[in-house]
Write a protein that holds these residues in place. Structure first.
Motif, PDB file in Angstrom:
ATOM      1  N   LEU A   1      33.822  40.023 -54.655  1.00 51.18           N
ATOM      2  CA  LEU A   1      32.493  40.268 -53.898  1.00 51.18           C
ATOM      3  C   LEU A   1      31.432  39.392 -54.455  1.00 51.18           C
ATOM      4  O   LEU A   1      31.569  38.434 -55.327  1.00 51.18           O
ATOM      5  CB  LEU A   1      32.057  41.747 -54.681  1.00 51.18           C
ATOM      6  N   PRO A   2      30.391  39.191 -53.531  1.00 49.68           N
ATOM      7  CA  PRO A   2      29.445  37.911 -53.918  1.00 49.68           C
ATOM      8  C   PRO A   2      28.428  38.759 -55.161  1.00 49.68           C
ATOM      9  O   PRO A   2      28.486  40.010 -55.250  1.00 49.68           O
ATOM     10  CB  PRO A   2      28.432  38.031 -52.669  1.00 49.68           C
TER      11      PRO A   2
ATOM     12  N   ILE B   1      32.276  49.951 -48.453  1.00 52.56           N
ATOM     13  CA  ILE B   1      32.472  48.457 -48.942  1.00 52.56           C
ATOM     14  C   ILE B   1      32.958  47.475 -48.138  1.00 52.56           C
ATOM     15  O   ILE B   1      32.818  46.426 -48.085  1.00 52.56           O
ATOM     16  CB  ILE B   1      33.248  48.544 -50.474  1.00 52.56           C
TER      17      ILE B   1
ATOM     18  N   ALA C   1      37.614  47.327 -52.426  1.00 53.36           N
ATOM     19  CA  ALA C   1      36.998  45.538 -52.530  1.00 53.36           C
ATOM     20  C   ALA C   1      38.352  45.308 -53.003  1.00 53.36           C
ATOM     21  O   ALA C   1      38.743  44.043 -52.878  1.00 53.36           O
ATOM     22  CB  ALA C   1      35.965  45.769 -53.353  1.00 53.36           C
ATOM     23  N   ALA C   2      39.143  45.775 -54.089  1.00 48.44           N
ATOM     24  CA  ALA C   2      40.186  45.220 -54.837  1.00 48.44           C
ATOM     25  C   ALA C   2      41.383  45.093 -53.678  1.00 48.44           C
ATOM     26  O   ALA C   2      42.038  43.976 -53.710  1.00 48.44           O
ATOM     27  CB  ALA C   2      40.363  45.716 -55.907  1.00 48.44           C
TER      28      ALA C   2
ATOM     29  N   CYS D   1      36.573  41.457 -57.867  1.00 50.14           N
ATOM     30  CA  CYS D   1      36.927  42.485 -56.773  1.00 50.14           C
ATOM     31  C   CYS D   1      36.599  41.603 -55.544  1.00 50.14           C
ATOM     32  O   CYS D   1      36.556  42.067 -54.439  1.00 50.14           O
ATOM     33  CB  CYS D   1      36.150  43.680 -56.727  1.00 50.14           C
TER      34      CYS D   1
ATOM     35  N   PHE E   1      21.613  55.148 -63.097  1.00 49.25           N
ATOM     36  CA  PHE E   1      22.075  56.078 -62.196  1.00 49.25           C
ATOM     37  C   PHE E   1      23.079  57.157 -63.298  1.00 49.25           C
ATOM     38  O   PHE E   1      22.798  58.363 -62.889  1.00 49.25           O
ATOM     39  CB  PHE E   1      22.791  55.674 -61.024  1.00 49.25           C
TER      40      PHE E   1
ATOM     41  N   ALA F   1      28.907  58.086 -54.513  1.00 51.54           N
ATOM     42  CA  ALA F   1      29.137  59.056 -55.719  1.00 51.54           C
ATOM     43  C   ALA F   1      28.278  60.064 -55.628  1.00 51.54           C
ATOM     44  O   ALA F   1      28.598  61.234 -55.736  1.00 51.54           O
ATOM     45  CB  ALA F   1      28.488  58.087 -57.036  1.00 51.54           C
TER      46      ALA F   1
ATOM     47  N   LEU G   1      32.675  56.727 -57.980  1.00 53.12           N
ATOM     48  CA  LEU G   1      32.320  55.391 -58.485  1.00 53.12           C
ATOM     49  C   LEU G   1      33.468  54.414 -58.342  1.00 53.12           C
ATOM     50  O   LEU G   1      33.464  53.391 -58.462  1.00 53.12           O
ATOM     51  CB  LEU G   1      31.968  55.505 -60.242  1.00 53.12           C
ATOM     52  N   MET G   2      34.993  55.099 -58.520  1.00 51.78           N
ATOM     53  CA  MET G   2      36.021  54.384 -58.318  1.00 51.78           C
ATOM     54  C   MET G   2      36.314  53.954 -56.944  1.00 51.78           C
ATOM     55  O   MET G   2      36.935  52.807 -56.802  1.00 51.78           O
ATOM     56  CB  MET G   2      37.264  55.277 -58.717  1.00 51.78           C
TER      57      MET G   2
ATOM     58  N   PRO H   1      29.682  44.504 -47.942  1.00 52.12           N
ATOM     59  CA  PRO H   1      29.953  44.019 -49.173  1.00 52.12           C
ATOM     60  C   PRO H   1      28.967  43.283 -49.993  1.00 52.12           C
ATOM     61  O   PRO H   1      29.035  43.102 -51.163  1.00 52.12           O
ATOM     62  CB  PRO H   1      31.068  43.194 -48.953  1.00 52.12           C
ATOM     63  N   PHE H   2      27.697  43.251 -49.365  1.00 49.62           N
ATOM     64  CA  PHE H   2      26.605  42.535 -50.058  1.00 49.62           C
ATOM     65  C   PHE H   2      25.813  43.439 -50.758  1.00 49.62           C
ATOM     66  O   PHE H   2      25.012  43.101 -51.591  1.00 49.62           O
ATOM     67  CB  PHE H   2      25.698  41.666 -49.090  1.00 49.62           C
ATOM     68  N   TYR H   3      26.128  44.835 -50.549  1.00 49.77           N
ATOM     69  CA  TYR H   3      25.336  46.060 -51.178  1.00 49.77           C
ATOM     70  C   TYR H   3      26.338  46.622 -52.213  1.00 49.77           C
ATOM     71  O   TYR H   3      26.233  47.889 -51.659  1.00 49.77           O
ATOM     72  CB  TYR H   3      24.462  46.724 -50.154  1.00 49.77           C
ATOM     73  N   PHE H   4      26.818  46.060 -52.906  1.00 51.29           N
ATOM     74  CA  PHE H   4      27.875  46.879 -53.813  1.00 51.29           C
ATOM     75  C   PHE H   4      27.340  48.123 -54.445  1.00 51.29           C
ATOM     76  O   PHE H   4      27.746  49.189 -54.668  1.00 51.29           O
ATOM     77  CB  PHE H   4      28.664  45.856 -54.669  1.00 51.29           C
ATOM     78  N   ILE H   5      26.234  47.607 -55.265  1.00 54.57           N
ATOM     79  CA  ILE H   5      25.688  48.888 -56.176  1.00 54.57           C
ATOM     80  C   ILE H   5      25.018  49.780 -55.325  1.00 54.57           C
ATOM     81  O   ILE H   5      25.362  51.146 -55.859  1.00 54.57           O
ATOM     82  CB  ILE H   5      24.441  48.324 -56.914  1.00 54.57           C
TER      83      ILE H   5
ATOM     84  N   MET I   1      35.531  50.186 -55.812  1.00 55.58           N
ATOM     85  CA  MET I   1      36.188  49.127 -56.536  1.00 55.58           C
ATOM     86  C   MET I   1      37.729  49.098 -55.609  1.00 55.58           C
ATOM     87  O   MET I   1      38.108  47.793 -55.580  1.00 55.58           O
ATOM     88  CB  MET I   1      36.578  49.225 -58.020  1.00 55.58           C
TER      89      MET I   1
ATOM     90  N   THR J   1      27.841  51.946 -54.047  1.00 48.91           N
ATOM     91  CA  THR J   1      28.587  52.674 -55.195  1.00 48.91           C
ATOM     92  C   THR J   1      27.949  54.017 -55.403  1.00 48.91           C
ATOM     93  O   THR J   1      28.333  55.131 -55.525  1.00 48.91           O
ATOM     94  CB  THR J   1      28.621  51.868 -56.494  1.00 48.91           C
ATOM     95  N   ILE J   2      26.373  53.852 -55.691  1.00 53.52           N
ATOM     96  CA  ILE J   2      25.631  54.968 -55.752  1.00 53.52           C
ATOM     97  C   ILE J   2      25.694  55.993 -54.687  1.00 53.52           C
ATOM     98  O   ILE J   2      25.778  57.178 -54.792  1.00 53.52           O
ATOM     99  CB  ILE J   2      24.138  54.671 -55.815  1.00 53.52           C
TER     100      ILE J   2
ATOM    101  N   GLN K   1      25.455  40.084 -57.205  1.00 54.40           N
ATOM    102  CA  GLN K   1      24.123  41.058 -56.750  1.00 54.40           C
ATOM    103  C   GLN K   1      23.056  40.949 -57.557  1.00 54.40           C
ATOM    104  O   GLN K   1      23.154  40.749 -58.879  1.00 54.40           O
ATOM    105  CB  GLN K   1      25.005  42.492 -56.771  1.00 54.40           C
TER     106      GLN K   1
END
Lengths: 133, 143
Positions: B113-114, A51, A104-105, B111, B125, A66, A97-98, A55-59, A101, A62-63, B116
């Protein structure tokens, strides 16, 4: 930070080879704990490092983290038996998954270094506990 | 789409309860612990991710309580009290993690983040993961 991810996978590979050699002497309870350690920490560190870079591809990150944690947990669990593999799959996915986050936090990436140190120390503990189990 | 995910997760949970109650004589204690905790974690994750996106962060106590009580119910159905404890712990952990991820998806500025696209991917998923786990468990009842 990419060197940290590479280093983590090298360390995990070395420890997995060692655990594979010792798999006949390992009790099932210790095997389940080892599976949870490897899968969980791989998911956390992969997410926290990735991340930082994307940072622009958070999802997607995450996958990806995981799936990485779940794969490492399942592969390590298959050394022992199928229930350990199921536990490792579930736990690796949860921690993966955690991870993004957490990365980033906490803005600075020192958290990945601390997690890496904790991972190495816990693996050495687990390796030293194998002959007693 | 989120409604479909919520409904299919609920149906999977009901079928898991039926199968657990039918096969309860075959279970040893460790096996019951493992499958109850895995089912509770997957169900809590999927339910709370879909629920957070659907109700936009309202009524969070309800989904957390449902996950915890469903884990406890699976343990009671399998017949071991330790399985009930493991199920409720894992259900509450899974639902807490799903609620956190769902809140970050709703508002990524939490967080730093931008914003999405493709926010449906993560509940999808988790539903796929739950289906995979269910298949593995249903296959493992034979042995």
């Amino acid at each position: 930070m990419a060197i940290l991810l590479f280093l983590h996978f090298m360390i995990i590979a070395v420890f997995l080879i060692r655990f594979f050699a010792l798999r006949d002497q390992t009790g099932f309870h210790l095997g389940m704990n080892i599976t949870m350690i490897t899968g969980g920490f791989t998911g956390l560190i992969t997410g926290a490092v990735l991340i930082d870079y994307f940072p622009f591809y958070f999802i997607a990150m995450t996958i990806l983290s995981a799936v990485t944690g779940a794969c490492v947990g399942a592969v390590n669990g298959l050394f022992y038996d199928s229930q350990s593999a199921l536990t490792g799959l579930s736990n690796g996915l949860m921690m993966g998954l955690m991870g993004p986050m957490l990365g980033a936090a906490g803005d600075f990436s020192m958290i990945a270094v601390v997690l890496e140190a904790a991972c190495i120390i816990l693996m050495i503990f687990a390796l030293s506990a194998v002959p007693k189990s | 789409m989120h409604e479909l995910i919520l409904i299919s997760a609920g149906l999977l949970m009901i079928s898991h309860a039926v199968f657990l109650f039918r096969k309860r004589v075959l279970l040893t204690e460790r096996y019951a612990n493992t499958i109850v905790s895995v089912i509770a974690a997957g169900a809590g994750l999927t339910l709370s991710l879909a629920h957070t996106a659907l109700f936009e962060g309202q009524l969070l106590w309800m989904i957390s309580g449902i996950s915890l009580l469903s884990g406890c119910l699976y343990g009671v159905l399998s017949g071991y009290m330790s399985a009930a404890i493991a199920g409720s712990v894992n259900g509450s952990i899974g639902s807490a993690m799903g609620i956190m991820t769902g809140e970050v998806l709703l508002n990524p500025a939490l967080c730093g983040l931008p914003t999405q696209d493709g926010q449906i991917l993560l509940p999808l998923f988790s539903l796929l993961f739950f289906i995979l786990i269910s298949l593995l468990i249903l296959l493992s009842y034979k042995y």
